[in-house]
Scaffold this motif. Structure first.
Motif, PDB file in Angstrom:
ATOM      1  N   UNK A  17       0.827  -1.211   0.000  1.00  0.00           N
ATOM      2  CA  UNK A  17       0.000   0.000   0.000  1.00  0.00           C
ATOM      3  C   UNK A  17       0.859   1.258   0.000  1.00  0.00           C
ATOM      4  N   UNK A  18       1.946   1.230   0.773  1.00  0.00           N
ATOM      5  CA  UNK A  18       2.855   2.381   0.807  1.00  0.00           C
ATOM      6  C   UNK A  18       3.534   2.567  -0.546  1.00  0.00           C
ATOM      7  N   UNK A  19       3.935   1.458  -1.159  1.00  0.00           N
ATOM      8  CA  UNK A  19       4.552   1.535  -2.489  1.00  0.00           C
ATOM      9  C   UNK A  19       3.549   2.052  -3.519  1.00  0.00           C
ATOM     10  N   UNK A  20       2.305   1.612  -3.418  1.00  0.00           N
ATOM     11  CA  UNK A  20       1.277   2.036  -4.364  1.00  0.00           C
ATOM     12  C   UNK A  20       1.018   3.543  -4.267  1.00  0.00           C
ATOM     13  N   UNK A  21       1.096   4.083  -3.064  1.00  0.00           N
ATOM     14  CA  UNK A  21       0.935   5.529  -2.901  1.00  0.00           C
ATOM     15  C   UNK A  21       2.047   6.285  -3.627  1.00  0.00           C
ATOM     16  N   UNK A  22       3.264   5.736  -3.586  1.00  0.00           N
ATOM     17  CA  UNK A  22       4.397   6.374  -4.269  1.00  0.00           C
ATOM     18  C   UNK A  22       4.210   6.306  -5.781  1.00  0.00           C
ATOM     19  N   UNK A  23       3.872   5.109  -6.294  1.00  0.00           N
ATOM     20  CA  UNK A  23       3.706   4.963  -7.749  1.00  0.00           C
ATOM     21  C   UNK A  23       2.547   5.814  -8.261  1.00  0.00           C
ATOM     22  N   UNK A  24       1.496   5.946  -7.467  1.00  0.00           N
ATOM     23  CA  UNK A  24       0.364   6.784  -7.871  1.00  0.00           C
ATOM     24  C   UNK A  24       0.769   8.247  -7.933  1.00  0.00           C
ATOM     25  N   UNK A  25       1.548   8.688  -6.939  1.00  0.00           N
ATOM     26  CA  UNK A  25       2.033  10.077  -6.937  1.00  0.00           C
ATOM     27  C   UNK A  25       2.945  10.325  -8.130  1.00  0.00           C
ATOM     28  N   UNK A  26       3.830   9.365  -8.438  1.00  0.00           N
ATOM     29  CA  UNK A  26       4.718   9.515  -9.581  1.00  0.00           C
ATOM     30  C   UNK A  26       3.935   9.519 -10.894  1.00  0.00           C
ATOM     31  N   UNK A  27       2.876   8.742 -10.955  1.00  0.00           N
ATOM     32  CA  UNK A  27       2.018   8.731 -12.141  1.00  0.00           C
ATOM     33  C   UNK A  27       1.379  10.098 -12.372  1.00  0.00           C
ATOM     34  N   UNK A  28       0.889  10.727 -11.309  1.00  0.00           N
ATOM     35  CA  UNK A  28       0.250  12.040 -11.429  1.00  0.00           C
ATOM     36  C   UNK A  28       1.257  13.119 -11.809  1.00  0.00           C
ATOM     37  N   UNK A  29       2.466  13.048 -11.231  1.00  0.00           N
ATOM     38  CA  UNK A  29       3.512  14.018 -11.575  1.00  0.00           C
ATOM     39  C   UNK A  29       3.902  13.874 -13.041  1.00  0.00           C
ATOM     40  N   UNK A  30       4.073  12.623 -13.489  1.00  0.00           N
ATOM     41  CA  UNK A  30       4.455  12.372 -14.888  1.00  0.00           C
ATOM     42  C   UNK A  30       3.368  12.843 -15.846  1.00  0.00           C
ATOM     43  N   UNK A  89      10.802   3.925 -16.364  1.00  0.00           N
ATOM     44  CA  UNK A  89       9.999   4.261 -17.542  1.00  0.00           C
ATOM     45  C   UNK A  89       9.856   3.048 -18.459  1.00  0.00           C
ATOM     46  N   UNK A  90       9.836   1.859 -17.876  1.00  0.00           N
ATOM     47  CA  UNK A  90       9.706   0.645 -18.680  1.00  0.00           C
ATOM     48  C   UNK A  90      10.933   0.451 -19.562  1.00  0.00           C
ATOM     49  N   UNK A  91      10.711   0.037 -20.805  1.00  0.00           N
ATOM     50  CA  UNK A  91      11.815  -0.200 -21.734  1.00  0.00           C
ATOM     51  C   UNK A  91      12.144   0.991 -22.595  1.00  0.00           C
ATOM     52  N   UNK A  92      11.797   2.181 -22.127  1.00  0.00           N
ATOM     53  CA  UNK A  92      11.939   3.397 -22.940  1.00  0.00           C
ATOM     54  C   UNK A  92      13.368   3.591 -23.455  1.00  0.00           C
ATOM     55  N   UNK A  93      14.344   3.671 -22.573  1.00  0.00           N
ATOM     56  CA  UNK A  93      15.730   3.917 -22.995  1.00  0.00           C
ATOM     57  C   UNK A  93      16.314   2.708 -23.723  1.00  0.00           C
ATOM     58  N   UNK A  94      15.974   1.511 -23.263  1.00  0.00           N
ATOM     59  CA  UNK A  94      16.486   0.287 -23.900  1.00  0.00           C
ATOM     60  C   UNK A  94      16.065   0.221 -25.362  1.00  0.00           C
ATOM     61  N   UNK A  95      14.836   0.582 -25.659  1.00  0.00           N
ATOM     62  CA  UNK A  95      14.342   0.527 -27.038  1.00  0.00           C
ATOM     63  C   UNK A  95      15.132   1.476 -27.948  1.00  0.00           C
ATOM     64  N   UNK A 234       5.636  10.278 -20.671  1.00  0.00           N
ATOM     65  CA  UNK A 234       4.496   9.429 -21.008  1.00  0.00           C
ATOM     66  C   UNK A 234       4.798   7.970 -20.675  1.00  0.00           C
ATOM     67  N   UNK A 235       6.025   7.525 -21.003  1.00  0.00           N
ATOM     68  CA  UNK A 235       6.422   6.153 -20.696  1.00  0.00           C
ATOM     69  C   UNK A 235       6.458   5.921 -19.186  1.00  0.00           C
ATOM     70  N   UNK A 241       1.457   3.763 -13.837  1.00  0.00           N
ATOM     71  CA  UNK A 241       0.050   3.343 -13.839  1.00  0.00           C
ATOM     72  C   UNK A 241      -0.046   1.825 -13.776  1.00  0.00           C
ATOM     73  N   UNK A 242       0.800   1.157 -14.557  1.00  0.00           N
ATOM     74  CA  UNK A 242       0.821  -0.304 -14.539  1.00  0.00           C
ATOM     75  C   UNK A 242       1.246  -0.831 -13.174  1.00  0.00           C
ATOM     76  N   UNK A 243       2.261  -0.181 -12.578  1.00  0.00           N
ATOM     77  CA  UNK A 243       2.728  -0.601 -11.252  1.00  0.00           C
ATOM     78  C   UNK A 243       1.637  -0.397 -10.203  1.00  0.00           C
ATOM     79  N   UNK A 244       0.921   0.717 -10.299  1.00  0.00           N
ATOM     80  CA  UNK A 244      -0.171   0.991  -9.358  1.00  0.00           C
ATOM     81  C   UNK A 244      -1.274  -0.044  -9.488  1.00  0.00           C
TER      82      UNK A 244
END
Length: 279
Positions: A17-30, A89-95, A234-235, A241-244
């Motif tokens: 739940x604590x991790x989900x709060x962080x990922x949700x906040x990062x999603x909104x900032x992004x 950001x997923x595979x953004x830089x790798x791609x 966006x990535x 969002x996927x992590x959340x």
């Protein structure tokens, strides 16, 4: 299930739940940054389009000049590679890196922290632009002047630009485009209005053409940086969002497991109480 196992599940739920709060906040900032970056793209596109049209028109309507920026020569390739500044950001830089067809003798001009890190052992033109998000038009003007001068001096014979284009919030596309030399046969058909096609350039078309080239390079880089920043945010938004969503599913699954175990323990306790009374 023992009390210790139930406690472990409860602690895990609390941690997720604590991790989900962080990922949700990062999603909104992004998401907020992505909107700003998309607006930046729309603002810079007209500038680049006008520069490109001007170069096309000079090259198409003045075939009697021979600029150094239109000459095909053999030599090294300078690759401007624009990558992200951070991970998550997923595979953004790798791609982006996977799509590059770089050779050992290529000169790399990295922009963005991940690009500088990835090409740490290559022949780096400069590592002064390690944060793509901080690049401004004034920086791009300096880069454009630097690369135009390097091309004229023969430091390299070809200039390419690799970046990730922003298509929409859910899609981006890795691109590598040729910047120099300008191929006259690839230019457009010239200005449609005959009056404009009769423009006389002072002191001459070649000088005007070469004065515009550094601005053209800087415009391309600024546009590519803007596209890259929008694509990265966006990535990251999509990854967060996927992590959340995954965290939410894990919490639901663990909560169900915890409630089942709790119900089983309650049932067992009631059964033991009833059995004790019957004795």
């Amino acid at each position: 299930m023992s009390a210790s196992s139930m406690k472990a599940i409860k602690n895990r739920i609390r941690s997720i739940s604590a991790t989900m709060q962080i990922t949700k906040a990062m999603e909104l900032v992004a998401a907020s940054k992505m909107r700003s970056a998309a607006e930046r793209i729309e603002r810079c596109r007209p500038y680049f389009n006008i520069l490109r049209e001007t170069i096309d028109d000079i090259a198409k309507d003045n075939k009697d000049f021979s600029s150094v920026f239109t000459r095909e020569t053999e030599g090294r390739v300078c690759r401007v590679v624009i990558a992200g500044d951070r991970g998550l950001a997923g595979g953004y830089n790798h791609n982006l890196f996977r799509s590059l067809d770089a050779r050992e003798d290529d000169i790399i001009f990295p922009i963005g922290k991940k690009a500088v890190e990835h090409f740490g052992g290559a022949d780096i033109y400069t590592a002064d632009y390690a944060r793509a998000e901080d690049i401004r038009i004034s920086d791009c003007r300096r880069i454009g002047g630097m690369l135009a001068e390097g091309y004229k001096n023969g430091d390299f014979s070809r200039l390419t630009l690799s970046y990730t284009a922003f298509v929409n919030a859910l899609k981006n596309e890795v691109k590598t485009v040729s910047v120099l030399p300008i191929r006259q046969e690839d230019t457009k058909s010239g200005m449609k209005n005959t009056a404009y096609s009769l423009i006389i350039y002072e002191p001459d078309a070649e000088t005007a053409f070469e004065k515009i080239i550094p601005h053209y390079i800087s415009g391309m880089i600024y546009g590519a940086v803007s596209e890259t920043v929008a694509s990265e945010t966006a990535a990251r938004r999509n990854a967060m969002e996927s992590a959340t969503n995954n965290a939410s599913e894990m919490i639901d699954s663990l909560s169900l497991e915890y409630n089942r175990a709790r119900q089983t323990n309650i049932t067992q306790e009631l059964t033991e109480i009833i059995a004790g009374r019957e004795k």
